[in-house]
Design a protein around this motif. Structure first.
Motif, PDB file in Angstrom:
ATOM      1  N   MET A  80      40.304  48.022  49.978  1.00  0.00           N
ATOM      2  CA  MET A  80      39.624  48.806  51.004  1.00  0.00           C
ATOM      3  C   MET A  80      38.125  48.538  51.037  1.00  0.00           C
ATOM      4  O   MET A  80      37.473  48.737  52.068  1.00  0.00           O
ATOM      5  CB  MET A  80      39.886  50.299  50.797  1.00  0.00           C
ATOM      6  CG  MET A  80      41.289  50.728  51.208  1.00  0.00           C
ATOM      7  SD  MET A  80      41.695  50.291  52.921  1.00  0.00           S
ATOM      8  CE  MET A  80      40.518  51.287  53.835  1.00  0.00           C
ATOM      9  N   GLN A  81      37.565  48.102  49.937  1.00  0.00           N
ATOM     10  CA  GLN A  81      36.150  47.757  49.918  1.00  0.00           C
ATOM     11  C   GLN A  81      35.895  46.397  50.561  1.00  0.00           C
ATOM     12  O   GLN A  81      34.929  46.218  51.289  1.00  0.00           O
ATOM     13  CB  GLN A  81      35.640  47.765  48.471  1.00  0.00           C
ATOM     14  CG  GLN A  81      35.565  49.156  47.861  1.00  0.00           C
ATOM     15  CD  GLN A  81      35.349  49.126  46.354  1.00  0.00           C
ATOM     16  OE1 GLN A  81      35.588  48.101  45.694  1.00  0.00           O
ATOM     17  NE2 GLN A  81      34.924  50.243  45.794  1.00  0.00           N
ATOM     18  N   VAL A  82      36.792  45.443  50.315  1.00  0.00           N
ATOM     19  CA  VAL A  82      36.614  44.079  50.826  1.00  0.00           C
ATOM     20  C   VAL A  82      37.050  43.971  52.283  1.00  0.00           C
ATOM     21  O   VAL A  82      36.430  43.282  53.084  1.00  0.00           O
ATOM     22  CB  VAL A  82      37.399  43.075  49.949  1.00  0.00           C
ATOM     23  CG1 VAL A  82      37.353  41.676  50.548  1.00  0.00           C
ATOM     24  CG2 VAL A  82      36.844  43.066  48.532  1.00  0.00           C
ATOM     25  N   ARG A  83      38.143  44.663  52.644  1.00  0.00           N
ATOM     26  CA  ARG A  83      38.744  44.596  53.977  1.00  0.00           C
ATOM     27  C   ARG A  83      39.172  43.163  54.291  1.00  0.00           C
ATOM     28  O   ARG A  83      39.640  42.437  53.434  1.00  0.00           O
ATOM     29  CB  ARG A  83      37.797  45.154  55.051  1.00  0.00           C
ATOM     30  CG  ARG A  83      37.268  46.548  54.780  1.00  0.00           C
ATOM     31  CD  ARG A  83      38.350  47.599  54.673  1.00  0.00           C
ATOM     32  NE  ARG A  83      39.054  47.792  55.911  1.00  0.00           N
ATOM     33  CZ  ARG A  83      38.652  48.621  56.884  1.00  0.00           C
ATOM     34  NH1 ARG A  83      37.523  49.296  56.755  1.00  0.00           N
ATOM     35  NH2 ARG A  83      39.372  48.762  57.969  1.00  0.00           N
ATOM     36  N   GLY A  84      39.051  42.734  55.547  1.00  0.00           N
ATOM     37  CA  GLY A  84      39.371  41.364  55.906  1.00  0.00           C
ATOM     38  C   GLY A  84      40.793  40.940  55.615  1.00  0.00           C
ATOM     39  O   GLY A  84      41.053  39.779  55.294  1.00  0.00           O
ATOM     40  N   CYS A 109      50.927  39.208  40.065  1.00  0.00           N
ATOM     41  CA  CYS A 109      51.089  38.461  41.315  1.00  0.00           C
ATOM     42  C   CYS A 109      50.173  39.012  42.402  1.00  0.00           C
ATOM     43  O   CYS A 109      49.560  38.253  43.167  1.00  0.00           O
ATOM     44  CB  CYS A 109      52.542  38.527  41.782  1.00  0.00           C
ATOM     45  SG  CYS A 109      53.689  37.502  40.840  1.00  0.00           S
ATOM     46  N   VAL A 110      50.081  40.341  42.483  1.00  0.00           N
ATOM     47  CA  VAL A 110      49.216  40.953  43.488  1.00  0.00           C
ATOM     48  C   VAL A 110      47.753  40.584  43.222  1.00  0.00           C
ATOM     49  O   VAL A 110      47.011  40.208  44.139  1.00  0.00           O
ATOM     50  CB  VAL A 110      49.400  42.485  43.499  1.00  0.00           C
ATOM     51  CG1 VAL A 110      48.413  43.133  44.471  1.00  0.00           C
ATOM     52  CG2 VAL A 110      50.827  42.854  43.886  1.00  0.00           C
ATOM     53  N   THR A 111      47.350  40.663  41.967  1.00  0.00           N
ATOM     54  CA  THR A 111      45.975  40.323  41.601  1.00  0.00           C
ATOM     55  C   THR A 111      45.635  38.889  41.983  1.00  0.00           C
ATOM     56  O   THR A 111      44.588  38.611  42.588  1.00  0.00           O
ATOM     57  CB  THR A 111      45.770  40.521  40.087  1.00  0.00           C
ATOM     58  OG1 THR A 111      46.044  41.880  39.742  1.00  0.00           O
ATOM     59  CG2 THR A 111      44.343  40.173  39.678  1.00  0.00           C
ATOM     60  N   GLN A 112      46.527  37.979  41.638  1.00  0.00           N
ATOM     61  CA  GLN A 112      46.275  36.564  41.914  1.00  0.00           C
ATOM     62  C   GLN A 112      46.280  36.277  43.416  1.00  0.00           C
ATOM     63  O   GLN A 112      45.484  35.466  43.903  1.00  0.00           O
ATOM     64  CB  GLN A 112      47.309  35.698  41.193  1.00  0.00           C
ATOM     65  CG  GLN A 112      47.223  35.756  39.676  1.00  0.00           C
ATOM     66  CD  GLN A 112      45.863  35.323  39.154  1.00  0.00           C
ATOM     67  OE1 GLN A 112      45.221  34.441  39.712  1.00  0.00           O
ATOM     68  NE2 GLN A 112      45.426  35.958  38.072  1.00  0.00           N
ATOM     69  N   ALA A 113      47.160  36.931  44.145  1.00  0.00           N
ATOM     70  CA  ALA A 113      47.197  36.740  45.598  1.00  0.00           C
ATOM     71  C   ALA A 113      45.911  37.240  46.244  1.00  0.00           C
ATOM     72  O   ALA A 113      45.367  36.607  47.176  1.00  0.00           O
ATOM     73  CB  ALA A 113      48.403  37.452  46.201  1.00  0.00           C
ATOM     74  N   MET A 114      45.408  38.363  45.765  1.00  0.00           N
ATOM     75  CA  MET A 114      44.154  38.892  46.306  1.00  0.00           C
ATOM     76  C   MET A 114      42.981  37.968  45.971  1.00  0.00           C
ATOM     77  O   MET A 114      42.097  37.748  46.812  1.00  0.00           O
ATOM     78  CB  MET A 114      43.915  40.306  45.775  1.00  0.00           C
ATOM     79  CG  MET A 114      44.885  41.338  46.346  1.00  0.00           C
ATOM     80  SD  MET A 114      44.719  42.990  45.618  1.00  0.00           S
ATOM     81  CE  MET A 114      43.068  43.450  46.183  1.00  0.00           C
ATOM     82  N   GLU A 115      42.963  37.408  44.771  1.00  0.00           N
ATOM     83  CA  GLU A 115      41.908  36.466  44.404  1.00  0.00           C
ATOM     84  C   GLU A 115      41.980  35.204  45.275  1.00  0.00           C
ATOM     85  O   GLU A 115      40.951  34.663  45.700  1.00  0.00           O
ATOM     86  CB  GLU A 115      42.025  36.101  42.924  1.00  0.00           C
ATOM     87  CG  GLU A 115      41.589  37.204  41.982  1.00  0.00           C
ATOM     88  CD  GLU A 115      40.126  37.587  42.169  1.00  0.00           C
ATOM     89  OE1 GLU A 115      39.297  36.663  42.327  1.00  0.00           O
ATOM     90  OE2 GLU A 115      39.822  38.794  42.181  1.00  0.00           O
ATOM     91  N   HIS A 116      43.201  34.755  45.520  1.00  0.00           N
ATOM     92  CA  HIS A 116      43.387  33.577  46.378  1.00  0.00           C
ATOM     93  C   HIS A 116      42.878  33.851  47.794  1.00  0.00           C
ATOM     94  O   HIS A 116      42.212  33.002  48.408  1.00  0.00           O
ATOM     95  CB  HIS A 116      44.871  33.207  46.405  1.00  0.00           C
ATOM     96  CG  HIS A 116      45.185  32.004  47.251  1.00  0.00           C
ATOM     97  ND1 HIS A 116      44.905  30.720  46.860  1.00  0.00           N
ATOM     98  CD2 HIS A 116      45.742  31.906  48.494  1.00  0.00           C
ATOM     99  CE1 HIS A 116      45.284  29.870  47.796  1.00  0.00           C
ATOM    100  NE2 HIS A 116      45.788  30.564  48.804  1.00  0.00           N
ATOM    101  N   LEU A 160      40.613  36.055  48.607  1.00  0.00           N
ATOM    102  CA  LEU A 160      39.156  36.166  48.535  1.00  0.00           C
ATOM    103  C   LEU A 160      38.507  34.779  48.570  1.00  0.00           C
ATOM    104  O   LEU A 160      37.475  34.584  49.215  1.00  0.00           O
ATOM    105  CB  LEU A 160      38.748  36.913  47.266  1.00  0.00           C
ATOM    106  CG  LEU A 160      37.268  37.288  47.137  1.00  0.00           C
ATOM    107  CD1 LEU A 160      36.812  38.160  48.303  1.00  0.00           C
ATOM    108  CD2 LEU A 160      37.017  38.006  45.817  1.00  0.00           C
ATOM    109  N   CYS A 161      39.140  33.816  47.903  1.00  0.00           N
ATOM    110  CA  CYS A 161      38.647  32.437  47.975  1.00  0.00           C
ATOM    111  C   CYS A 161      38.673  31.915  49.411  1.00  0.00           C
ATOM    112  O   CYS A 161      37.739  31.246  49.865  1.00  0.00           O
ATOM    113  CB  CYS A 161      39.491  31.526  47.077  1.00  0.00           C
ATOM    114  SG  CYS A 161      39.234  31.786  45.312  1.00  0.00           S
TER     115      CYS A 161
END
Length: 446
Positions: free
Chosen positions: A341-345, A375-382, A384-385
């Motif tokens: 919710m902070q990053v949005r997009g 998996c959720v963490t890694q997907a969100m990092e991906h 964000l990249c």
């Protein structure tokens, strides 16, 4: 009854929609469509309908493939419309219906959308499971319906768009989640006084466990919720606290508050369903036995309070009520939702899609319990990249573009469905990432 509505303009609360029109509030009978009629929410909703026969007329029921159960419900309530996932299910359903009863059978995405926007209905219970429920919810709000919303993914994926459409089409949202109806109840008439919101969580079957204790958890163990009887996906989400993470996002979208204004507490007894913190330091809570007929019936009947929907809570017998902070190290889901919710997009879309894919893998024995949030963490990092490389605008709502704000009529409707396609595309890419991530044994490259 509009005075009993949560605040619309802030500064504390900016609720997602205006109240239903007076004609709906005072109608003798409501014409109801239920999307997800054979699930736990739909089943409990029909129990409410059966106990209040003078208040409802069932116009349509929908499910995916549980045609045996849908046929039983259809034989009881005799709606003129039924909807299922595909032609094969429709044929099987037709063969099970009583002789002389010939409802219109609708199929697939088009059928669900048509049922949600049915001219003969004024109220839609959106209770389909998962991200598939977004299209039904959107169809209903585009058609100006009163939507009793049980599908939290609708707001996780497209809360900004749903809010805008409600404003443009005069649709209304009533929250069916027990936590969000509790907030709704506590906020009614006092939205301007609110400072922050507190969601409660039972903690699921692994409350008090540490990360190392969860490595060998089986699906059978994760499916044993201590307080609630729910479907498989939501029960696993409750075990990881991802269900509460989705409700965290839903709270931000429903009540128009920033992530720093929403807190989650573990409350094992599931007696206090949520609390509102007011500017003067006081707190208001809703207490009730854990029974989904209460929030479902309260929404379907709102603003009518006629007779008990559930057994009254006997406080002297309830015992001690306890509260704990969330162990974010063992259960990182809520902090992931806060970040989304902070990053949005589109980050909320990624969170939800990654979770859906990972839970399916876990239930099929293809990943561990702790792999789900990884998996959720890694997907969100991906994702964000991808945002950093210019793929998506940060801090902007993914489901609502600036040009949509000036659109009306068919132009707005077309733009909404184009946004749904973009959401689905991101969901597909995220699910593929999760599949690849687990196939590589958890290794990922940004």
């Amino acid at each position: 009854m509009a005075m009993l509505w949560p605040g619309l303009t802030g500064p504390g609360i900016r609720y997602i929609s205006s109240p239903p029109p007076a004609s709906w509030q005072h109608a003798r009978r409501r014409n109801l469509v239920i999307l997800g009629a054979t699930g736990s929410i739909g089943t409990n909703a029909l129990k409410v309908v059966e106990s209040h026969p003078d208040h409802f007329c069932i116009k349509g029921l929908a499910c995916a493939r549980n045609v045996t159960r849908l046929a039983e419900l259809a034989a009881t309530f005799r709606p003129p419309y039924l909807a299922v996932l595909d032609e094969e299910s429709a044929s099987a359903l037709a063969a099970l219906l009583p002789q002389g009863y010939t409802p219109k059978l609708l199929t697939g995405e088009t059928g669900y959308r048509r049922l949600a926007a049915l001219d003969e209905a004024d109220t839609v219970l959106s209770a389909q499971a998962g991200s598939a429920g977004l299209k039904g919810t959107l169809s209903a709000v585009l058609a100006g319906k009163v939507v009793c919303l049980a599908n939290k993914e609708s707001l996780v994926l497209a809360g900004d768009m749903i809010r805008h459409v409600c404003h443009e089409r005069g649709s209304s949202i009533l929250p069916v989640d027990s936590e969000h109806f509790a907030l709704f109840d506590c906020l009614s008439g006092r939205g301007e006084d609110a400072d922050s919101l507190i969601l409660t969580a039972s903690g699921g079957p692994f409350r008090g466990k540490k990360l190392q204790d969860l490595a060998e958890v089986t699906p059978a163990q994760a499916l044993k919720h201590p307080n609630w009887n729910m479907g498989a996906k939501i029960t696993i989400d409750s075990a990881t606290l991802m269900n509460k993470a989705l409700e965290f996002i839903e709270a931000c979208q429903l009540y128009g508050v920033s992530p720093d204004k929403v807190q989650v507490l573990i409350h094992p007894q599931s007696i206090i369903h949520s609390l509102v913190v007011f500017k003067d330091g006081s707190q208001l809570a809703q207490l009730a036995v854990p029974d989904m007929r209460l929030p479902i019936g309260s929404c379907l009947l709102w603003p009518l309070v006629e007779r008990p929907l559930v057994e009254p809570l006997m406080l002297a017998k309830a015992g001690n009520l306890s509260f704990f902070d969330v162990d974010n190290t063992t259960f990182p889901s809520i902090e992931l939702a806060r970040k989304a919710m902070q990053v949005r997009g589109g980050m909320s879309v990624v969170l939800n899609a990654a979770d859906e894919a990972a839970v399916e893998l876990f239930l099929n024995g293809k990943c561990s319990f702790t792999d789900i949030t990884d998996c959720v963490t890694q997907a969100m990092e991906h994702h964000l990249c991808s945002m950093r490389s210019g793929g998506t605008e940060k801090n902007a709502p993914f489901s609502l573009s600036c040009d949509m704000l000036s659109m009306k009529g068919a132009e707005l409707e077309e733009a909404c469905w184009e946004k749904v396609q973009a959401i689905e595309s991101l969901c597909t890419r995220t699910a593929a990432f999760v599949q690849n991530h687990t196939a590589r044994g958890g290794q990922t490259l940004c």
